[in-house]
Motif scaffolding. Structure first.
Motif, PDB file in Angstrom:
ATOM      1  N   GLU A  68      -2.195  -4.566  18.069  1.00 28.12           N
ATOM      2  CA  GLU A  68      -1.415  -4.840  16.855  1.00 28.12           C
ATOM      3  C   GLU A  68      -2.275  -4.677  15.609  1.00 28.12           C
ATOM      4  N   ASN A  71      -2.694  -1.053  14.952  1.00 32.82           N
ATOM      5  CA  ASN A  71      -1.463  -0.492  14.384  1.00 32.82           C
ATOM      6  C   ASN A  71      -1.319  -0.830  12.911  1.00 32.82           C
ATOM      7  N   VAL A  72      -1.624  -2.075  12.541  1.00 33.05           N
ATOM      8  CA  VAL A  72      -1.535  -2.486  11.139  1.00 33.05           C
ATOM      9  C   VAL A  72      -2.538  -1.695  10.299  1.00 33.05           C
ATOM     10  N   ARG A  74      -3.812   1.288  10.977  1.00 35.71           N
ATOM     11  CA  ARG A  74      -3.372   2.677  10.915  1.00 35.71           C
ATOM     12  C   ARG A  74      -2.218   2.843   9.917  1.00 35.71           C
ATOM     13  N   ARG A  75      -1.244   1.904   9.959  1.00 33.27           N
ATOM     14  CA  ARG A  75      -0.117   1.977   9.019  1.00 33.27           C
ATOM     15  C   ARG A  75      -0.590   1.817   7.574  1.00 33.27           C
ATOM     16  N   GLU A  78      -2.082   5.066   6.465  1.00 35.69           N
ATOM     17  CA  GLU A  78      -1.024   6.041   6.194  1.00 35.69           C
ATOM     18  C   GLU A  78      -0.339   5.746   4.860  1.00 35.69           C
ATOM     19  N   ASP A  79      -0.080   4.469   4.586  1.00 39.38           N
ATOM     20  CA  ASP A  79       0.552   4.086   3.318  1.00 39.38           C
ATOM     21  C   ASP A  79      -0.334   4.446   2.134  1.00 39.38           C
ATOM     22  N   LYS A  82      -0.170   8.198   1.682  1.00 40.88           N
ATOM     23  CA  LYS A  82       1.104   8.592   1.071  1.00 40.88           C
ATOM     24  C   LYS A  82       1.141   8.219  -0.406  1.00 40.88           C
TER      25      LYS A  82
END
Length: 193
Positions: A68, A71-72, A74-75, A78-79, A82
């Motif tokens: 988890e 994942n946090v 990595r997100r 990505e944010d 972006k």
């Protein structure tokens, strides 16, 4: 020497704490030796199995928490990517209207000086509005004190104005949210001797 003076019956009747503890230990050892080994083995095996199950459960929970966290992370990356990639999206969308106006002006077959001037004024208003929405402000320091953080002096001339005053603005500067994007290129009055 008083203990020797007491009769033997009194010395034997007083409780001896060391002897009592020794007797208890001897009874416990005798009970443990007489108990069959098979009786204690299943409880140790059961305790070991229970400990192994808890260890597996905790390891599984740790792996899930680690996944988890990854994942946090990595997100979030990505944010951030972006946000950096599309940071100018709103400003670019505002500039599209300016580009459309310029293309319409060039596509027109009947260009007159008046229509060209009015079209340019409308296009400049669109561009100024886009700048305002993007917090892009103009630096036009004519008549102000020279500020080396916001102005770039190209030359210094003698002038009746106060020394270190901007006499001419050769190119306007711009601020992006109070940060200098481009300093204004100016001519500054010098002190007369």
């Amino acid at each position: 020497m008083q203990a020797q003076d007491k009769p033997a019956d009194e010395a034997n009747t007083a409780p001896d704490p060391v002897a009592e503890v020794a007797a208890e230990i001897a009874d416990t050892i005798a009970a443990a030796e007489s108990a069959p080994v098979a009786d204690s083995a299943p409880t140790l095996e059961e305790a070991l199995r229970a400990a192994e199950l808890k260890a597996v459960e905790h390891h599984d929970a740790w792996l899930r928490a680690k996944a988890e966290t990854e994942n946090v992370r990595r997100r979030a990356q990505e944010d951030i990517a972006k946000a950096a990639k599309f940071a100018t999206e709103r400003f670019a969308r505002d500039l599209l209207a300016v580009k459309d106006s310029l293309e319409l002006a060039l596509a027109s077959d009947t260009l007159t000086v008046d229509s060209l001037r009015s079209g340019t004024e409308v296009t400049l208003k669109q561009l100024t509005a886009a700048f305002e929405r993007a917090a892009l402000t103009e630096i036009n320091p004519l008549g102000e004190k020279f500020d080396p953080h916001r102005h770039q002096a190209i030359s210094v001339i003698e002038s009746p104005q106060e020394p270190n005053t901007v006499v001419t603005v050769l190119q306007k500067g711009y601020l992006l949210a109070d940060r200098v994007l481009r300093p204004a290129m100016v001519v500054v009055a010098k002190a007369t001797a």
